[in-house]
Design a protein around this motif. Structure first.
Motif, PDB file in Angstrom:
ATOM      1  N   LEU A  37       0.840  -1.198   0.000  1.00  0.00           N
ATOM      2  CA  LEU A  37       0.000   0.000   0.000  1.00  0.00           C
ATOM      3  C   LEU A  37       0.877   1.251   0.000  1.00  0.00           C
ATOM      4  CD1 LEU A  37      -2.929   1.044   0.154  1.00  0.00           C
ATOM      5  CD2 LEU A  37      -2.716   0.980   2.626  1.00  0.00           C
ATOM      6  N   CYS A  38       1.881   1.270   0.896  1.00  0.00           N
ATOM      7  CA  CYS A  38       2.796   2.416   0.930  1.00  0.00           C
ATOM      8  C   CYS A  38       4.024   2.097   1.783  1.00  0.00           C
ATOM      9  CB  CYS A  38       2.105   3.667   1.468  1.00  0.00           C
ATOM     10  SG  CYS A  38       1.734   3.621   3.234  1.00  0.00           S
ATOM     11  N   SER A  39       5.005   2.955   1.636  1.00  0.00           N
ATOM     12  CA  SER A  39       6.201   2.960   2.476  1.00  0.00           C
ATOM     13  C   SER A  39       6.085   4.209   3.334  1.00  0.00           C
ATOM     14  CB  SER A  39       7.437   3.039   1.577  1.00  0.00           C
ATOM     15  OG  SER A  39       8.494   3.683   2.225  1.00  0.00           O
ATOM     16  N   LEU A  40       6.278   4.078   4.658  1.00  0.00           N
ATOM     17  CA  LEU A  40       6.172   5.250   5.517  1.00  0.00           C
ATOM     18  C   LEU A  40       7.258   6.280   5.196  1.00  0.00           C
ATOM     19  CD1 LEU A  40       5.169   3.903   9.044  1.00  0.00           C
ATOM     20  CD2 LEU A  40       3.726   4.604   7.139  1.00  0.00           C
ATOM     21  N   SER A  41       8.452   5.833   4.814  1.00  0.00           N
ATOM     22  CA  SER A  41       9.523   6.761   4.441  1.00  0.00           C
ATOM     23  C   SER A  41       9.094   7.643   3.276  1.00  0.00           C
ATOM     24  CB  SER A  41      10.791   6.005   4.056  1.00  0.00           C
ATOM     25  OG  SER A  41      11.338   5.358   5.161  1.00  0.00           O
ATOM     26  N   SER A  42       8.477   7.030   2.279  1.00  0.00           N
ATOM     27  CA  SER A  42       8.034   7.781   1.102  1.00  0.00           C
ATOM     28  C   SER A  42       6.810   8.628   1.396  1.00  0.00           C
ATOM     29  CB  SER A  42       7.714   6.825  -0.052  1.00  0.00           C
ATOM     30  OG  SER A  42       8.858   6.126  -0.430  1.00  0.00           O
TER      31      SER A  42
END
Length: 123
Positions: A37-42
């Protein structure tokens, strides 16, 4: 789930899915069908040192212990990350949060579990 970079800790997300901390310095969120779903860094533009323990609270916010930086950050679904704990941790590892707003952090150096109150809900 393939292609993870040193997976360390995993936690379920309310409503399905899960979140995984990686040794390489990122935290990834997956759907219930194991799709990224996503990368928290990005998503948040946040740089982790060495993310370790993770948990998800009843609001769906993701809490991450950073072993290298000795901090705990909260990543809300909307808005900027919030540093919840910036002192008092030597090597935060596993974490859990309660529905009453308590955060439990295992400190691997001090051989204890530290308890923090991070959220107070109105009655």
């Amino acid at each position: 789930v393939p292609n993870l970079q040193g997976p360390r800790y995993v936690s379920p997300v309310p409503g399905g899915g899960f979140v995984v901390s990686e040794e390489c310095g990122d935290v990834k969120v997956f759907t219930s069908s194991c799709k990224l779903l996503c990368s928290l860094s990005s998503k948040y533009g946040h740089q982790f040192g060495n993310p370790a323990g993770i948990c998800v609270d009843t609001d769906g916010s993701i809490l991450v212990a950073d072993e290298q930086r000795r901090t705990v950050h909260l990543f809300p679904e909307h808005g900027a990350p919030i540093c919840l704990v910036s002192t008092g941790l030597r090597r935060p590892a596993g974490m859990a949060c309660s529905s009453s707003g308590h955060l439990f952090v295992a400190d691997a150096v001090e051989n204890c579990v530290k308890v923090f109150k991070y959220c107070v809900r109105p009655p």
